[in-house]
Each structure stands twice: as structure tokens, then as C-alpha cells.
Write a protein that holds these residues in place. Structure first.
Motif, PDB file in Angstrom:
ATOM      1  N   UNK A 674      26.210  -8.593  27.047  1.00  0.00           N
ATOM      2  CA  UNK A 674      27.271  -9.821  27.885  1.00  0.00           C
ATOM      3  C   UNK A 674      28.397  -8.854  27.336  1.00  0.00           C
ATOM      4  N   UNK A 675      28.472  -7.562  26.416  1.00  0.00           N
ATOM      5  CA  UNK A 675      30.027  -7.361  26.418  1.00  0.00           C
ATOM      6  C   UNK A 675      30.484  -6.449  27.293  1.00  0.00           C
ATOM      7  N   UNK A 676      29.317  -5.205  27.740  1.00  0.00           N
ATOM      8  CA  UNK A 676      29.177  -4.765  28.987  1.00  0.00           C
ATOM      9  C   UNK A 676      29.846  -5.396  30.369  1.00  0.00           C
ATOM     10  N   UNK A 677      28.652  -6.335  30.735  1.00  0.00           N
ATOM     11  CA  UNK A 677      28.729  -6.948  32.256  1.00  0.00           C
ATOM     12  C   UNK A 677      30.048  -7.642  32.328  1.00  0.00           C
ATOM     13  N   UNK A 681      32.769  -7.233  34.739  1.00  0.00           N
ATOM     14  CA  UNK A 681      33.135  -7.922  36.061  1.00  0.00           C
ATOM     15  C   UNK A 681      34.661  -8.738  35.831  1.00  0.00           C
ATOM     16  N   UNK A 682      35.520  -9.033  34.100  1.00  0.00           N
ATOM     17  CA  UNK A 682      36.441  -9.438  34.537  1.00  0.00           C
ATOM     18  C   UNK A 682      37.371  -7.873  34.756  1.00  0.00           C
ATOM     19  N   UNK A 683      37.198  -6.863  34.885  1.00  0.00           N
ATOM     20  CA  UNK A 683      37.998  -5.762  35.309  1.00  0.00           C
ATOM     21  C   UNK A 683      38.562  -4.987  34.621  1.00  0.00           C
ATOM     22  N   UNK A 684      38.214  -5.405  33.543  1.00  0.00           N
ATOM     23  CA  UNK A 684      38.551  -5.011  32.254  1.00  0.00           C
ATOM     24  C   UNK A 684      38.639  -3.148  32.418  1.00  0.00           C
ATOM     25  N   UNK A 685      37.025  -1.974  33.249  1.00  0.00           N
ATOM     26  CA  UNK A 685      38.036  -0.706  33.380  1.00  0.00           C
ATOM     27  C   UNK A 685      38.633  -0.676  34.447  1.00  0.00           C
ATOM     28  N   UNK A 686      38.781  -1.262  35.158  1.00  0.00           N
ATOM     29  CA  UNK A 686      40.044  -1.450  35.943  1.00  0.00           C
ATOM     30  C   UNK A 686      41.538  -0.719  35.740  1.00  0.00           C
ATOM     31  N   UNK A 695      41.524 -10.570  25.608  1.00  0.00           N
ATOM     32  CA  UNK A 695      41.794 -11.772  26.616  1.00  0.00           C
ATOM     33  C   UNK A 695      39.613 -11.505  26.351  1.00  0.00           C
ATOM     34  N   UNK A 696      39.862 -10.209  26.690  1.00  0.00           N
ATOM     35  CA  UNK A 696      37.928 -10.131  26.776  1.00  0.00           C
ATOM     36  C   UNK A 696      37.692 -10.363  24.967  1.00  0.00           C
ATOM     37  N   UNK A 697      38.043 -10.548  24.805  1.00  0.00           N
ATOM     38  CA  UNK A 697      37.706 -10.672  23.098  1.00  0.00           C
ATOM     39  C   UNK A 697      37.528 -12.023  23.173  1.00  0.00           C
ATOM     40  N   UNK A 698      38.941 -12.686  23.457  1.00  0.00           N
ATOM     41  CA  UNK A 698      38.343 -14.348  23.322  1.00  0.00           C
ATOM     42  C   UNK A 698      37.620 -15.182  23.986  1.00  0.00           C
ATOM     43  N   UNK A 699      37.447 -14.096  25.474  1.00  0.00           N
ATOM     44  CA  UNK A 699      36.607 -14.940  26.348  1.00  0.00           C
ATOM     45  C   UNK A 699      34.909 -15.504  25.462  1.00  0.00           C
ATOM     46  N   UNK A 700      35.132 -14.132  24.861  1.00  0.00           N
ATOM     47  CA  UNK A 700      33.614 -13.867  24.613  1.00  0.00           C
ATOM     48  C   UNK A 700      33.418 -14.755  22.603  1.00  0.00           C
ATOM     49  N   UNK A 701      34.807 -15.160  22.680  1.00  0.00           N
ATOM     50  CA  UNK A 701      34.443 -15.905  21.289  1.00  0.00           C
ATOM     51  C   UNK A 701      34.676 -14.472  19.794  1.00  0.00           C
ATOM     52  N   UNK A 702      34.820 -13.507  20.018  1.00  0.00           N
ATOM     53  CA  UNK A 702      34.830 -11.968  19.053  1.00  0.00           C
ATOM     54  C   UNK A 702      35.985 -11.427  18.660  1.00  0.00           C
ATOM     55  N   UNK A 703      36.301 -10.756  17.496  1.00  0.00           N
ATOM     56  CA  UNK A 703      37.051 -10.040  17.077  1.00  0.00           C
ATOM     57  C   UNK A 703      37.743  -9.072  18.417  1.00  0.00           C
ATOM     58  N   UNK A 704      38.417  -8.520  18.460  1.00  0.00           N
ATOM     59  CA  UNK A 704      38.937  -7.328  18.878  1.00  0.00           C
ATOM     60  C   UNK A 704      37.691  -6.042  18.613  1.00  0.00           C
ATOM     61  N   UNK A 705      38.174  -6.101  17.394  1.00  0.00           N
ATOM     62  CA  UNK A 705      37.227  -4.719  16.861  1.00  0.00           C
ATOM     63  C   UNK A 705      35.140  -4.465  17.319  1.00  0.00           C
ATOM     64  N   UNK A 706      35.364  -6.230  17.214  1.00  0.00           N
ATOM     65  CA  UNK A 706      34.101  -5.828  17.288  1.00  0.00           C
ATOM     66  C   UNK A 706      33.782  -5.629  18.601  1.00  0.00           C
ATOM     67  N   UNK A 707      34.464  -6.133  19.427  1.00  0.00           N
ATOM     68  CA  UNK A 707      34.369  -5.910  21.104  1.00  0.00           C
ATOM     69  C   UNK A 707      34.252  -4.367  21.137  1.00  0.00           C
ATOM     70  N   UNK A 708      35.178  -3.786  21.353  1.00  0.00           N
ATOM     71  CA  UNK A 708      35.438  -2.469  21.243  1.00  0.00           C
ATOM     72  C   UNK A 708      33.963  -2.410  20.303  1.00  0.00           C
TER      73      UNK A 708
END
Length: 733
Positions: A674-677, A681-686, A695-708
Motif C-alpha cells: 500500500x505504501x509503495x503503490x 501513484x501520488x508522484x512521490x518518486x517524481x 502529505x503521503x503519510x497523512x493520506x495513509x493515516x500513518x506517521x512520517x517515520x513509519x512511512x519511510x
């Protein structure tokens, strides 16, 4: 009875015989049995027995008169020197009983009808005031002032007035003791026999004190005679049994004690033990038993028999405390064991290729543990509404000929399995013997030693895969921490089954394809704007708790339709439009959207989804093991306008253009995928990034450290898959 034998000493006569003898005045005047009985106010039969005993002891003379009558008398005795001396000192007895009175160890005195002292013996002399020089002829109240205003005076005057024998027991202060007086009136005066009963009173007081103690203690106390019958019980003991005291006295001890607990008693009776302490059951009048501690001792009874005294203490609280402590020990051991089992299950089911392998592994691990007897997993047949056994371990034959239903009108659904499947909640039976809902299976459970059971729904992301049943020979096995811990198995197994189905759907060649249509989707979802243009749903990413991120595109004339559709969907929605590109991209965060949520919950994936000319068409792929009927029912229930246009088995084409994507997706966990997809698709790797990490962490409702953390792990797996040695291609013949 010729009078030649010496009279039996009066101190060997009982009070009853003395009382009877005192009726005769020694004048030789005969009296019938009836006359003596009237004087004593007793029955003729009892009086006759007394008179016979006195005659046998040569205290009275008797002869037969007429056909059936008999008279009794006490003849006058001749004077002797000793009697004359005694008479000089203490007077002459009115009744001529001098010979007898001399022998008695009790006190005796006589007064005339004016209360003048006419005789007293040496014992009676102790009660006479020492200051009186010549007691004989003086009034009794003057020579013995200690008698005035006492129960003794009252008794004397009552006997004199009524001319009937009387008796009294009271304390006499001048002699500092208790006395019993037997009073015999006659027309000429009064004769009084009195006996020092101080020792007897002390014994009675001591006995009374002991009885009071015995009756007030909280323990039950009883005495058994030589035949094992109750000779005494205190109120506490009677209360403990529920029987009245009168019901217990004379009854055998086996009325309330179990005959099986006889070893300590036998040792006590044999003299090999001085005191015996045993724990046993005390059975009450209501048939219920109470655990008690009995302390037993031998007791010599008055009749020479060897009896037994017992002290019984209700130890229900102690037994319950011990049982609770033991239960807690068992539960702690079970929780520890369950933790090990759960960890073993987690490691064992990771990477299992099929759902069947997961379910079999779980049942085997539970059955092999010391805490549980056996386990099985079942699911519901859509057509029969009865439970099918998918896996079992630890026992053979338990489920033979057993039918479990989920129909609430069928009593076979009232057990824990049926309720767990209907309600989606854990159901436990902590004491199967006390559960009326378990009646259809009680005998079978008893045969297998089952005392408690738990039925745990197997779920993941709202999907119900079946139910896990675990059985224990301990009552209350699934309470507290153990119950909480075993409940988690449902989520663990559900997650594992979902993972196998997801991997199978991604990598398997055999698939189930379903195609749904919703015509005029605007009307179906009450979209306030007219549906126009084309909307494609390119990627659907489950992010947990029924929420999905949907990435897609819309033609310019469909942008308002996208907004209207987002607002019309049930549950909270959040939409982000990227209007700088053509067609316009969008990111839609929704909760439990129709069709998509049903597909996601069964680990299928959307192969194609588009809204065109107002109609919504979606094609989904599922693993063959998925309950397709349930997916269809879920979709049709959520979207009554949905029409199943196609249901077919397909084989993935050999030239599928996305094998690497599917392999990578299968290697990732749900969260990593889910995080990688979402990042892609949200353009994080652009570059520059279209969406920041925050912003990506907020959309997934997780903390930024957990996202990374998830991103780094997922990226590592992608790189490992890219640079590792290739596997041999499967034979697709």
C-alpha cells in the motif's frame, strides 16, 4: 423381710426414695399406694416401684390386704443409749426416724406446726446461729435467720400450707453453698432433708459454660456414640446441614458424611491416632454438599462406650481460593503456552502456499500444546447454511455425525460455533455442564473430556473466512488474558489466509473473473450532476479499516462527475484533483465503496474499471479458493443496481505483460504494498516531487517515520527481486 437385717444407709438412697420414705412418720400407721401417690403427686405405677425398692432394702414393711391391695408402713424403733444422747442434744424426731436419721450424711431437721425447731442432726446444726443457746423449741426463723426471705422459706411455707411435699434448689449464703431441700409436711409440722449440691452445681455451671461456648462458636460440633449415631450437635452444625437438631440426634453419621472418607476415622477408632484431621464433604438436607475440615478425637462416654467428638469447619472460601489460585496458575501456564503456540503459528503459516496449509498448521499447533485438547476450523456452505469442516487436529471422530447450523431458528445453531459465525464475535463456553445451549453436543463433549471451548471468527479487513474452535479440559479456560490472547488468533489466521489468497490471485494461473455493470451510475448513487465523459479507476490500494485509495483519470467533461460521485458515496471521502495534466488525474480516499471494498476484502484485484457514457463497468479477478457467491452477495447487497454480467474461470495468458509487477506485489506485505503503490501513484518518486512525504503519510493515516520505514523495506525487496538470481520458469503446459 423380718427386720433382722440392718437398714441400708440412707446416703445410698436416691432423692426419689428419700422423698417417698419421708411420707411415713414412723408411727406404724399403714398407707396404701394410692395415698402415697396422692401425697407425692405422682402416678401409682411409679410410686409402687419406689415402695417395692424401699421394702426390698428393709426401709419399709408391707403386706397384702384383700385380693389386690397392699399397704406400707414404717414401724417405730426402740430407744437406745446413743439415740437417747442424740435426743438430749437435738430433740426427739416427730416420726420416730431416729435410727435412720442418725445414718444419713445429709442434713435433716423438723419443726412443729408453729415453726418451732423440734429436731436437727449434726449436719443441720451448721445452719443454726451460734449465738442461740438452746435452739430446740425456738422458732426456725430465729435460730436460722439465713433462711428468712429466701426460696427455702417460700418452699417451706408453701408445703406447710398445702400439705404437699415440695423441693427447692438454691444458694444458702451462711454455708456458702448450693443446697437441695426436700420438704415433707404433716399435720404436726414439717420434715426437711437437705443435701449439699455445690459440687453438682459447679459441674452444671461448668457444663453450662462449655455448652454456651459450644453453641456460640462458628464451627459445627458433634458427638457420636459407639454406634456412630449423633448424641449431641450444636446449632452451628445443625445449621450447616439444614436439618433440625431433633432430626440429627439418634441418626447415623452417614446421613451427612460420605462413607468413602472413613480412613482417618478408622485409624482413630483403632487407637493408632490421637487426633485425626480430614477434609471431606458435608451433605445437607437439600442434597447439596459443603467442603469441610473435620477435626476428630476419641471421647469416653458416660456408659463406658468409646464415642467420638468432631469439630467441623466450613472451608468453602478456602477451597474456592485454592481452586482460584490453581486456576490462575493453570491460566498463567496456558497464556505462556499460548504465547509460544501463537508465535509458532505465526512463523509456521508465513509463506504457506494455500489456505488449506494455513488452517491445518494452526489446528496441529493448538492440538500439540499442553493447554488444549484439540482444534478444528470450519466455514459455512452457502447452499446448506451448515458448517463444513475444513481442518481438524488432536481428535478423531468428534465431529462425526455432528451438524452445526447458522440458521437462528435451528437449535443446532445455538452453540458457540453457530453464534460466532452469525455474530462475528468470539463465543465461549466456560462450563459446558452448566450451559443449556450446549445440550445437543453435551454427551459428546463429556465423552471427550471437554470442559470449556472457544469459537473464534477468522476475519480480515471485514471478511469472514470461517471459525476456529478450540477445546480444553479445564473449566473457565478462556477467561481473562488467555481469552484475550486466543481471540487474536482469529486476526492472525485471517491475515494469513488473506495473504495466501492475495498471492494466489496475483501469481496463480487459474483465476475467477467477475464482471459487474451498473447502468446510469448517476441515478444509482444519486449523483447531483449529469454523468458525462470517461472516468477510469486505474489502481485501488487498501490502506486498512475499510479505507481505500483510488487513483484514476477523468476527461475534462467528467471532472464534475468525479466530484459528484465522491460526495454521493457512503462514508467519508476525500478527493484530490491534478488538473495540470490531461486527462485529469485524481486521488480518491473512500471508506467501504461498493464493489471495490468487496473485492479488496477478498484479496482480489480490479483488472479494469471505467465509467463511460454514464454506465459503470468493472472486471475483477479472484483466487479460485474465494467464496465467489459471498462476494456476489456482498456486491449486490451494497449496490442493488449492480448486475453480474460475467462469471467465468480463466487461465492467465502466457504473455501477461505484468508478471514482474505481480511477483513484486506478492512478495510485499499489505502495508508495504500500500505504501509503495501510494508513493508511486501520488508522484512521490517524481522530481520535483508531486507529493511530499508528510502529505503521503497523512493520506495513509500513518506517521512520517513509519512511512519511510515501510518505503525502505519495500524498496529493498524490489531491488532484491531485481538483482537476485532468476528462478526457473514454471512449466505452463
Amino acid at each position: 423381710m423380718d427386720g433382722t437385717e440392718e437398714h441400708e444407709p440412707m446416703d445410698e438412697l436416691t432423692d426419689a426414695l428419700r422423698e417417698t420414705l419421708a411420707v411415713f412418720d414412723g408411727s406404724g400407721e399403714p398407707r396404701t399406694t394410692t395415698e402415697v401417690a396422692e401425697r407425692l403427686e405422682l402416678g401409682r405405677r411409679s410410686v409402687y416401684a419406689r415402695l417395692e425398692r424401699l421394702a426390698e432394702r428393709d426401709q419399709l414393711r408391707t403386706k397384702r390386704v384383700g385380693a389386690s391391695a397392699r399397704v406400707w408402713w414404717l414401724p417405730p424403733e426402740g430407744d437406745s443409749t446413743e439415740a437417747a444422747g442424740d435426743r438430749q442434744r437435738h430433740g426427739t424426731p416427730r416420726s420416730g426416724l431416729e435410727a435412720e436419721i442418725k445414718r444419713i450424711s445429709d442434713g435433716f431437721f423438723a419443726v412443729d406446726d408453729e415453726w418451732r425447731l423440734s429436731y436437727y442432726n449434726d449436719v443441720a446444726a451448721e445452719m443454726i446461729d451460734e449465738d442461740v443457746a438452746d435452739p430446740l423449741g425456738a422458732r426456725l426463723w430465729d435460730v436460722a435467720p439465713g433462711l428468712v426471705d429466701t426460696p427455702f422459706e417460700t418452699t417451706y411455707r408453701t408445703a406447710m400450707k398445702r400439705q404437699k411435699p415440695n423441693s427447692v434448689e438454691a444458694y444458702f449464703p451462711p454455708l456458702e453453698g448450693w443446697y437441695r431441700d426436700i420438704v415433707h409436711p404433716s399435720k404436726s409440722g414439717l420434715s426437711v432433708y437437705f443435701t449439699d449440691i455445690t459440687e453438682r452445681k459447679i459441674r452444671e455451671r461448668t457444663l453450662e459454660r462449655y455448652e454456651r461456648i459450644v453453641e456460640t462458636v462458628d464451627d459445627g460440633i458433634y458427638v457420636l456414640d459407639g454406634d456412630g449415631r449423633f448424641a449431641f450437635v450444636n446449632d452451628t452444625f445443625a445449621s450447616m446441614t439444614g436439618y433440625d437438631r431433633d432430626e440429627l440426634l439418634g441418626a447415623r453419621a452417614t446421613l451427612v458424611f460420605d462413607e468413602r472418607s472413613r480412613t482417618p476415622r478408622s485409624e482413630l477408632d483403632a487407637g493408632s491416632r490421637r487426633v485425626a484431621v480430614t477434609e471431606e464433604s458435608l451433605y445437607g438436607a437439600d442434597g447439596e454438599s459443603v467442603p469441610v475440615e473435620s477435626r476428630l478425637d476419641r471421647l469416653e462416654l458416660a456408659n463406658g462406650e468409646a464415642g467420638r467428638v468432631g469439630v467441623v469447619r466450613d472451608v468453602t472460601d478456602r477451597v474456592e481460593d485454592e481452586r482460584e489460585l490453581e486456576r490462575q496458575r493453570e491460566q498463567l501456564a496456558a497464556v505462556t503456552s499460548l504465547g509460544e503456540v501463537a508465535n509458532g503459528i505465526v512463523h509456521a503459516i508465513i509463506g504457506q502456499p494455500t489456505r488449506e496449509d494455513v488452517e491445518t498448521t494452526v489446528c496441529e499447533h493448538l492440538a500439540d500444546s499442553e493447554s488444549y485438547l484439540f482444534a478444528w476450523i470450519g466455514d459455512v456452505g452457502a447452499a446448506t447454511r451448515t458448517v463444513n469442516v475444513r481442518a481438524e487436529a488432536g481428535v478423531e471422530g468428534y465431529l462425526d455425525d455432528v451438524t452445526i447450523s447458522v440458521d437462528p431458528d435451528d437449535e443446532r445453531s445455538w452453540g458457540p460455533t453457530g453464534r460466532a459465525l452469525r455474530r462475528g464475535e468470539v463465543q465461549t463456553m466456560q462450563r459446558l455442564g452448566d450451559e443449556p445451549r450446549y445440550d445437543p453436543w453435551r454427551d459428546r463433549a463429556r465423552d471427550y473430556g471437554v470442559r470449556s471451548s472457544a469459537a473464534i471468527p477468522i476475519t480480515h479487513e471485514g471478511a469472514l473466512y470461517g471459525v476456529l474452535n478450540v477445546y480444553a479440559e479445564r473449566p473457565n479456560a478462556f477467561e481473562g488474558p488467555e481469552g484475550h490472547r486466543i481471540t487474536q488468533l482469529g486476526d492472525i489466521i485471517g491475515h494469513a489466509i488473506a495473504a495466501t489468497e492475495r498471492k494466489r490471485a496475483l501469481l496463480g494461473d487459474d483465476l475467477v473473473e467477475l464482471e459487474f455493470w451498473i447502468r446510469d451510475v448517476g441515478s444509482a448513487f444519486d449523483v447531483p450532476t449529469e454523468t458525462a465523459g470517461t472516468i477510469t479507476f486505474d489502481h485501488t490500494i487498501p490502506i486498512g479499516d475499510g479505507e481505500l485509495l483510488v487513483y484514476g483519470t477523468a476527461t475534462p467533461d467528467a471532472i464534475e462527475t468525479v466530484r459528484g460521485l465522491a460526495g454521493a458515496l457512503p462514508g467519508p471521502t476525500d478527493i484530490t484533483l491534478h488538473t495540470e495534466a490531461t486527462p485529469t488525474g485524481f486521488e480518491l480516499r473512500v471508506t467501504d465503496p461498493p464493489i471495490l471494498s468487496a473485492v479488496a476484502s477478498r484479496n482480489g484485484y480490479v483488472d479494469d474499471a471505467v465509467i463511460e457514457d454514464g454506465d459503470y463497468r468493472v472486471t475483477i479477478h479472484l483466487a479460485p479458493s474465494v467464496d465467489v457467491q459471498r462476494v456476489v452477495e456482498t456486491v449486490e447487497s451494497a449496490s442493488p443496481d449492480a448486475e453480474l454480467r460475467c462469471h467465468r474461470q480463466i487461465i492467465r495468458p502466457a504473455d501477461d505483460p505484468r508478471p514482474i509487477q505481480r511477483r513484486l506485489a506478492a512478495d510485499l506485505t499489505d502495508r508495504q504494498h500500500a505504501v509503495l503503490s501510494a508513493a508511486y501513484y501520488a508522484g512521490f518518486f517524481e522530481w520535483p516531487r508531486e507529493t511530499s512525504g508528510t502529505e503521503l503519510a497523512e493520506s495513509l493515516d500513518i506517521a512520517p517515520p513509519t512511512l519511510h520505514q515501510h518505503l525502505r523495506t519495500a524498496e529493498l525487496k524490489v531491488l532484491e527481486s531485481l538483482f537476485s538470481a532468476p528462478e526457473e520458469p514454471a512449466n505452463r503446459s
